[in-house]
Design a protein around this motif. Structure first.
Motif, PDB file in Angstrom:
ATOM      1  N   LYS A   1       0.873  -1.109  -0.099  1.00 64.86           N
ATOM      2  CA  LYS A   1       0.003  -0.048   0.058  1.00 64.86           C
ATOM      3  C   LYS A   1       1.132   1.074   0.119  1.00 64.86           C
ATOM      4  O   LYS A   1       1.461   1.679   0.741  1.00 64.86           O
ATOM      5  CB  LYS A   1      -0.801  -0.013   1.189  1.00 64.86           C
ATOM      6  N   PRO A   2       1.086   1.832  -1.312  1.00 63.24           N
ATOM      7  CA  PRO A   2       1.841   2.997  -1.274  1.00 63.24           C
ATOM      8  C   PRO A   2       1.222   4.185  -0.503  1.00 63.24           C
ATOM      9  O   PRO A   2       0.087   4.179  -0.415  1.00 63.24           O
ATOM     10  CB  PRO A   2       2.179   3.510  -2.812  1.00 63.24           C
TER      11      PRO A   2
ATOM     12  N   THR B   1      -3.798  -0.070  -3.823  1.00 62.98           N
ATOM     13  CA  THR B   1      -2.872  -1.267  -3.243  1.00 62.98           C
ATOM     14  C   THR B   1      -2.657  -2.135  -4.472  1.00 62.98           C
ATOM     15  O   THR B   1      -3.351  -2.124  -5.471  1.00 62.98           O
ATOM     16  CB  THR B   1      -3.761  -2.011  -2.100  1.00 62.98           C
ATOM     17  N   VAL B   2      -1.227  -2.455  -4.411  1.00 59.91           N
ATOM     18  CA  VAL B   2      -0.744  -3.387  -5.322  1.00 59.91           C
ATOM     19  C   VAL B   2      -0.308  -4.630  -4.870  1.00 59.91           C
ATOM     20  O   VAL B   2      -0.090  -4.746  -3.847  1.00 59.91           O
ATOM     21  CB  VAL B   2       0.409  -2.565  -6.018  1.00 59.91           C
TER      22      VAL B   2
ATOM     23  N   SER C   1      -4.342  -4.410  -7.192  1.00 60.28           N
ATOM     24  CA  SER C   1      -5.092  -5.072  -6.092  1.00 60.28           C
ATOM     25  C   SER C   1      -6.560  -5.624  -7.010  1.00 60.28           C
ATOM     26  O   SER C   1      -7.436  -4.915  -7.502  1.00 60.28           O
ATOM     27  CB  SER C   1      -5.524  -4.428  -4.964  1.00 60.28           C
ATOM     28  N   ASP C   2      -6.997  -6.757  -6.446  1.00 57.70           N
ATOM     29  CA  ASP C   2      -8.411  -7.163  -7.089  1.00 57.70           C
ATOM     30  C   ASP C   2      -8.399  -7.561  -8.547  1.00 57.70           C
ATOM     31  O   ASP C   2      -9.560  -7.802  -9.386  1.00 57.70           O
ATOM     32  CB  ASP C   2      -9.393  -6.484  -6.771  1.00 57.70           C
ATOM     33  N   THR C   3      -7.107  -7.378  -9.255  1.00 58.69           N
ATOM     34  CA  THR C   3      -6.958  -7.820 -10.662  1.00 58.69           C
ATOM     35  C   THR C   3      -7.347  -9.577 -10.867  1.00 58.69           C
ATOM     36  O   THR C   3      -6.798 -10.244 -10.045  1.00 58.69           O
ATOM     37  CB  THR C   3      -5.643  -7.405 -11.172  1.00 58.69           C
TER      38      THR C   3
END
Length: 185
Positions: free
Chosen positions: A29-30, A35-36, A56-58
């Motif tokens: 979370k940058p 979020t990545v 996130s969620d991809t």
């Protein structure tokens, strides 16, 4: 299909028609932004390792990989023959698919074979194997402040470095990840 939030180590993904195994992942979370998920992926066939970042969620495609316990029987001209310990079916795996695992395979040894749609992808060996030293020079003790090593050839033909006190005919434990000497058996 699975979400990138559901990734686990060892999971196999089907990205752009190629199979990639997840070696490592981390949710990040940058300070600002979404979020990545950072991942380290290994190409199943070539062994190439790449870093890849997903949002996130991809949604990603997961590959159905069947891991079976198989027993290595013998090597013939076409490849390595394994037998499924549950069904007793035999499977021939090519030299390219086996890769460096051939240096640690002994007849009647068990290994885990990963299959995708009936095609073998790779062979997982135990973390260490016991091999017999078939040839090594006698170790000469000299004035050294640290222990020395010498080359030795084991029964599969692999050359490893062993301590000076190891002699021909002894059994040693070898790490299958890097080929290093772990100890006497």
């Amino acid at each position: 299909m699975a979400s990138t939030n559901d990734l686990k180590n060892g999971m196999v993904l089907d990205l752009d028609g190629q199979l990639w195994q997840v070696l490592w992942f981390q949710h990040h979370k940058p300070g600002k932004g979404n979020t990545v998920v950072r991942t380290k992926l290994k190409h199943v066939l070539s062994g190439k390792v790449v870093d890849r970042t997903f949002n996130s969620d991809t949604k990603v495609d997961t590959a159905n990989v069947d891991r079976r316990e198989m027993q290595y029987l013998y090597h013939d001209g076409d490849g390595y023959v394994f037998m499924d310990t549950a069904t007793y079916d035999q499977l021939t795996i090519t030299d390219e698919t086996i890769g460096d695992a051939k240096n640690y395979l002994l007849e009647n040894q068990n290994a885990t074979v990963a299959l995708h749609e009936g095609n073998p992808l790779y062979v997982d060996l135990p973390a260490s194997v016991e091999l017999e030293v078939t040839y090594t020079e006698p170790g000469l003790q000299g004035d050294r402040s640290t222990g020395g090593t010498k080359p030795a050839t084991v029964e599969t033909g692999l050359k490893i470095q062993v301590p000076l006190f190891i002699t021909t005919g002894e059994r040693v434990k070898v790490d299958t990840r890097d080929g290093s000497y772990l100890g006497r058996v």
